[in-house]
Motif scaffolding. Sequence first.
Motif, PDB file in Angstrom:
ATOM      1  N   SER A 603       0.815  -1.216   0.000  1.00 45.70           N
ATOM      2  CA  SER A 603       0.000   0.000   0.000  1.00 45.70           C
ATOM      3  C   SER A 603       0.848   1.265   0.000  1.00 45.70           C
ATOM      4  O   SER A 603       0.959   1.949  -1.000  1.00 45.70           O
ATOM      5  N   LYS A 604       1.472   1.558   1.115  1.00 47.30           N
ATOM      6  CA  LYS A 604       2.214   2.814   1.245  1.00 47.30           C
ATOM      7  C   LYS A 604       3.156   2.693   2.430  1.00 47.30           C
ATOM      8  O   LYS A 604       2.770   2.155   3.477  1.00 47.30           O
ATOM      9  N   GLY A 605       4.385   3.170   2.268  1.00 44.51           N
ATOM     10  CA  GLY A 605       5.294   3.102   3.399  1.00 44.51           C
ATOM     11  C   GLY A 605       6.741   3.249   2.997  1.00 44.51           C
ATOM     12  O   GLY A 605       7.067   3.934   2.014  1.00 44.51           O
ATOM     13  N   SER A 606       7.627   2.574   3.764  1.00 45.92           N
ATOM     14  CA  SER A 606       9.072   2.686   3.577  1.00 45.92           C
ATOM     15  C   SER A 606       9.719   1.310   3.682  1.00 45.92           C
ATOM     16  O   SER A 606       9.176   0.402   4.312  1.00 45.92           O
ATOM     17  N   ILE A 607      10.932   1.197   3.085  1.00 48.30           N
ATOM     18  CA  ILE A 607      11.640  -0.082   3.021  1.00 48.30           C
ATOM     19  C   ILE A 607      13.045   0.086   3.596  1.00 48.30           C
ATOM     20  O   ILE A 607      13.736   1.067   3.297  1.00 48.30           O
ATOM     21  N   PHE A 608      13.465  -0.900   4.392  1.00 51.63           N
ATOM     22  CA  PHE A 608      14.805  -0.902   4.975  1.00 51.63           C
ATOM     23  C   PHE A 608      15.496  -2.208   4.584  1.00 51.63           C
ATOM     24  O   PHE A 608      14.986  -3.294   4.862  1.00 51.63           O
ATOM     25  N   VAL A 609      16.648  -2.088   3.917  1.00 48.96           N
ATOM     26  CA  VAL A 609      17.407  -3.254   3.472  1.00 48.96           C
ATOM     27  C   VAL A 609      18.701  -3.326   4.261  1.00 48.96           C
ATOM     28  O   VAL A 609      19.540  -2.421   4.169  1.00 48.96           O
ATOM     29  N   ASN A 610      18.831  -4.366   5.072  1.00 47.19           N
ATOM     30  CA  ASN A 610      20.007  -4.510   5.941  1.00 47.19           C
ATOM     31  C   ASN A 610      20.274  -3.222   6.713  1.00 47.19           C
ATOM     32  O   ASN A 610      21.414  -2.778   6.880  1.00 47.19           O
ATOM     33  N   GLY A 611      19.195  -2.610   7.171  1.00 42.23           N
ATOM     34  CA  GLY A 611      19.282  -1.412   7.990  1.00 42.23           C
ATOM     35  C   GLY A 611      19.303  -0.110   7.229  1.00 42.23           C
ATOM     36  O   GLY A 611      19.151   0.955   7.835  1.00 42.23           O
ATOM     37  N   PHE A 612      19.492  -0.152   5.914  1.00 40.29           N
ATOM     38  CA  PHE A 612      19.560   1.077   5.121  1.00 40.29           C
ATOM     39  C   PHE A 612      18.171   1.443   4.617  1.00 40.29           C
ATOM     40  O   PHE A 612      17.466   0.614   4.044  1.00 40.29           O
ATOM     41  N   HIS A 613      17.794   2.704   4.813  1.00 39.66           N
ATOM     42  CA  HIS A 613      16.471   3.168   4.393  1.00 39.66           C
ATOM     43  C   HIS A 613      16.474   3.396   2.886  1.00 39.66           C
ATOM     44  O   HIS A 613      16.965   4.410   2.389  1.00 39.66           O
ATOM     45  N   LEU A 614      15.888   2.462   2.167  1.00 36.60           N
ATOM     46  CA  LEU A 614      15.908   2.466   0.709  1.00 36.60           C
ATOM     47  C   LEU A 614      15.057   3.584   0.122  1.00 36.60           C
ATOM     48  O   LEU A 614      15.416   4.200  -0.882  1.00 36.60           O
ATOM     49  N   GLY A 615      13.892   3.832   0.710  1.00 43.58           N
ATOM     50  CA  GLY A 615      13.002   4.856   0.190  1.00 43.58           C
ATOM     51  C   GLY A 615      11.549   4.498   0.433  1.00 43.58           C
ATOM     52  O   GLY A 615      11.225   3.575   1.176  1.00 43.58           O
ATOM     53  N   ARG A 616      10.667   5.250  -0.224  1.00 40.17           N
ATOM     54  CA  ARG A 616       9.224   5.091  -0.039  1.00 40.17           C
ATOM     55  C   ARG A 616       8.613   4.277  -1.179  1.00 40.17           C
ATOM     56  O   ARG A 616       9.189   4.161  -2.267  1.00 40.17           O
ATOM     57  N   PHE A 617       7.410   3.761  -0.914  1.00 39.50           N
ATOM     58  CA  PHE A 617       6.609   3.135  -1.961  1.00 39.50           C
ATOM     59  C   PHE A 617       5.160   3.566  -1.783  1.00 39.50           C
ATOM     60  O   PHE A 617       4.747   3.985  -0.701  1.00 39.50           O
ATOM     61  N   PHE A 618       4.377   3.458  -2.862  1.00 42.13           N
ATOM     62  CA  PHE A 618       2.970   3.864  -2.830  1.00 42.13           C
ATOM     63  C   PHE A 618       2.263   3.154  -3.972  1.00 42.13           C
ATOM     64  O   PHE A 618       2.678   3.253  -5.131  1.00 42.13           O
ATOM     65  N   HIS A 619       1.200   2.438  -3.649  1.00 41.42           N
ATOM     66  CA  HIS A 619       0.595   1.544  -4.645  1.00 41.42           C
ATOM     67  C   HIS A 619      -0.060   2.278  -5.801  1.00 41.42           C
ATOM     68  O   HIS A 619      -0.303   1.671  -6.851  1.00 41.42           O
ATOM     69  N   LEU A 620      -0.344   3.573  -5.668  1.00 40.66           N
ATOM     70  CA  LEU A 620      -0.941   4.300  -6.769  1.00 40.66           C
ATOM     71  C   LEU A 620       0.096   4.830  -7.755  1.00 40.66           C
ATOM     72  O   LEU A 620      -0.263   5.403  -8.784  1.00 40.66           O
ATOM     73  N   ILE A 641      12.984  -4.963   6.107  1.00 40.49           N
ATOM     74  CA  ILE A 641      11.904  -4.523   6.982  1.00 40.49           C
ATOM     75  C   ILE A 641      11.053  -3.510   6.225  1.00 40.49           C
ATOM     76  O   ILE A 641      11.587  -2.620   5.559  1.00 40.49           O
ATOM     77  N   VAL A 642       9.755  -3.659   6.305  1.00 40.90           N
ATOM     78  CA  VAL A 642       8.816  -2.769   5.622  1.00 40.90           C
ATOM     79  C   VAL A 642       7.920  -2.105   6.655  1.00 40.90           C
ATOM     80  O   VAL A 642       7.317  -2.793   7.496  1.00 40.90           O
ATOM     81  N   PHE A 643       7.848  -0.789   6.604  1.00 41.46           N
ATOM     82  CA  PHE A 643       6.856  -0.055   7.393  1.00 41.46           C
ATOM     83  C   PHE A 643       5.668   0.194   6.480  1.00 41.46           C
ATOM     84  O   PHE A 643       5.757   0.924   5.499  1.00 41.46           O
ATOM     85  N   GLU A 644       4.549  -0.450   6.776  1.00 35.78           N
ATOM     86  CA  GLU A 644       3.340  -0.384   5.966  1.00 35.78           C
ATOM     87  C   GLU A 644       2.290   0.448   6.680  1.00 35.78           C
ATOM     88  O   GLU A 644       1.965   0.197   7.846  1.00 35.78           O
ATOM     89  N   HIS A 645       1.743   1.454   5.986  1.00 36.71           N
ATOM     90  CA  HIS A 645       0.745   2.331   6.581  1.00 36.71           C
ATOM     91  C   HIS A 645      -0.646   1.702   6.624  1.00 36.71           C
ATOM     92  O   HIS A 645      -1.426   1.978   7.544  1.00 36.71           O
ATOM     93  N   TYR A 646      -0.984   0.904   5.629  1.00 38.25           N
ATOM     94  CA  TYR A 646      -2.355   0.412   5.505  1.00 38.25           C
ATOM     95  C   TYR A 646      -2.399  -1.111   5.445  1.00 38.25           C
ATOM     96  O   TYR A 646      -2.378  -1.770   6.476  1.00 38.25           O
ATOM     97  N   LEU A 647      -2.476  -1.660   4.256  1.00 36.52           N
ATOM     98  CA  LEU A 647      -2.648  -3.112   4.105  1.00 36.52           C
ATOM     99  C   LEU A 647      -1.392  -3.721   3.487  1.00 36.52           C
ATOM    100  O   LEU A 647      -1.014  -3.383   2.361  1.00 36.52           O
ATOM    101  N   PRO A 648      -0.742  -4.656   4.190  1.00 43.01           N
ATOM    102  CA  PRO A 648       0.477  -5.261   3.656  1.00 43.01           C
ATOM    103  C   PRO A 648       0.172  -6.426   2.719  1.00 43.01           C
ATOM    104  O   PRO A 648      -0.909  -7.006   2.744  1.00 43.01           O
ATOM    105  N   ALA A 649       1.152  -6.773   1.908  1.00 38.61           N
ATOM    106  CA  ALA A 649       1.117  -8.034   1.170  1.00 38.61           C
ATOM    107  C   ALA A 649       1.806  -9.092   2.020  1.00 38.61           C
ATOM    108  O   ALA A 649       2.461  -8.778   3.009  1.00 38.61           O
ATOM    109  N   ASP A 650       1.679 -10.345   1.633  1.00 35.79           N
ATOM    110  CA  ASP A 650       2.311 -11.403   2.428  1.00 35.79           C
ATOM    111  C   ASP A 650       3.668 -11.803   1.887  1.00 35.79           C
ATOM    112  O   ASP A 650       4.363 -12.619   2.487  1.00 35.79           O
ATOM    113  N   GLN A 651       4.057 -11.220   0.719  1.00 32.84           N
ATOM    114  CA  GLN A 651       5.343 -11.546   0.120  1.00 32.84           C
ATOM    115  C   GLN A 651       6.026 -10.293  -0.411  1.00 32.84           C
ATOM    116  O   GLN A 651       5.386  -9.262  -0.651  1.00 32.84           O
ATOM    117  N   LEU A 652       7.334 -10.426  -0.602  1.00 35.56           N
ATOM    118  CA  LEU A 652       8.106  -9.438  -1.348  1.00 35.56           C
ATOM    119  C   LEU A 652       8.515 -10.055  -2.678  1.00 35.56           C
ATOM    120  O   LEU A 652       9.084 -11.146  -2.721  1.00 35.56           O
TER     121      LEU A 652
END
Length: 661
Positions: A603-620, A641-652
């Motif tokens: 949905s919407k949020g941020s991604i952390f790869v091995n502790g590094f903040h990769l950036g934001r995502f937004f499903h629209l 690690i994914v910080f999800e604001h609304y509804l997460p998916a179950d996979q990456l």
Amino acid sequence: MGRLSMTLGSILLVMALASSQDLPTVYEYYTEGGITSGLETGSNQFILNGKDITLYSGSIHYYRVVPEYWRDRLKRMRAAGLNAIETYVPWNLHEPKMGVFDFGQGGNDFSRLLDIRQFLQIAQEEDLLVILRPGPYICAEWEFGGLPSWLLRYPDIKVRTSDPIFVGHVRQYLDQLMAQVVDLQFTSGGPIIAVQIENEYGAFGEPTEIKDRVYLGAIRDAYVENGIRELLFTCDTPANSSDTGALPGYLQMANFNTDPEIQFELLKELQPGMPLMSMEYWTGWFDHWFESQHNFGNTPENFARYLQTIFNYNASVNFYMFHGGSAFGFMNGANVFDFFPNYAADVSSYDYGAPLSEAGDYTEKYTRAQELIALDNKVQTLTPSPPPQNPKTAYPAVTMQEFITYDQIIQQIPTELVIQIGSVTNMEALDINDGNGQAYGLVVYRSQIDLSTTAQLQITGRIRDVAMVVVDGEQKTKRPASQLALLGFGYWTQENSTFLLEGAAAGTNTLDVIVENWGRNNFGQPSDFDQRKGLYGELAVDGVALNDITAIPLEFKSSWVQGLTGWQTLAGGEALSGPLLLRTTFSITGAPTDTFLDMSAWSKGSIFVNGFHLGRFFHLGPLRTNYIPAPLLKEGLNEIIVFEHYLPADQLQFTDTPILE
């Protein structure tokens, strides 16, 4: 135009001659016999150390590229025939706290990207001259145009003016920065041939209004007093602002993506007899969230056509961007408009439709630029062959394994960051981080109130920028389904907005209004730079103001994210709702390669790869993927690690190609 009619065989011959081992390097050619002078403005021609030079330069931002790839990208740029590169310098990263400077050893989230000295030295090792654009304002589709957010703690500060408070901080920053680079000037044997005074200053205010030249003079003085001897210049779009942002006596350059003849003819009127240069020939364009499709900018055909026009004017060029890279973390900028929706945040990819893609891949524009530069360049130097493309891997999909609830997240916020503020105030004004306030991320405005009956939440003023409402840890706002969401609650578009609170348990409830800084504006008029984020009106329920509010910053600094505890195992088929954090690990056999995360199902949020903040995502969208450079991964076990604001998916899902749409 006769040069355009040369055959492909002729082009290949020119390129082959430029690759001959008998030719000098750029530095050998321009330093032969010793260095006696730097870049100068002759009659309609640049001169470097006594020799004519046409500058073929490309923009690359070292802080948008992981340092392990600096040399790789610079090699590709030199192989295109460039003899120079240009970079902005982000003040907000180099002075993250007032008076605390970071040039690579600061222990901050972005420290690894900030060794500007090493970057410039690598550029010289790769036979590239350097044009330096230190700011203090850089635009660059970068958070607040590179200005530090702590400036906004001064209630009446006037940025980009001769305001003594602003100029005082600018001087401290430039003193520190110049100490890092002063010995890297060309006349000292280094790569820096030119330094920009300020950036597109003519666009800061009414087009016909002469801008604050006392301010421009103060920046010029800071350079000179710190030992800068190389060519100083300004740049603007002459057709829009003439010379209103220039400093008399200093070279002006032009920024544009079409119609070079219009801009250059105006420059010739403004400064007759001076060499012409496009400091920003825009190779593509950038994207905002909520837009329906990716903006590629000029087609390769038009890109080449306008480039040929530049060369027909005997002009120099800096391709903006030649390699865009990524806006990691919360560092994307935004734009403010005088039409709906009035504000638009930039996506995390800065691919820009540039000659080198976000992942460093060659595009058709690269080939067009390479061919035309080879035809135009009268000085043949040793030009390397383009390095091969870096491999990409679509790693197998991984299932999310663990999660932390919203309440668990809040419980792990350091106590020194959680403060009582009474009524709401903007995040920059919060008395945290050694008096610097909150710069980035989200801020929670928490209040205890009885919501057992239906009530109406009221927010005076505008939300800056996006809000969620959580009651007793439960998300009450809906996942945005389309651009029509901008017509409803939770966005900057609405003034004095309301939200119906219902379905809360009996008794005292915890009401959280979570506000995200989606990116501060990076371009526009003086009023557009009032970019305080969060809430700074009034928060009320059923007309009663809430005056016992706790502010809880969600800064998502990497060290904090990596230190989180209380992860719970995710059961198969379990339905979760944000805000929450989810974690998974996956193993890589052998050396990692570049890859992309396809976040379309999230949905919407941020991604952390091995502790590094990769950036934001937004499903629209329009952006669907987040680029992961191989150096952020490692052989063996990796964590996402994914910080999800609304509804997460179950996979990456991984892919080996970007989805920019």
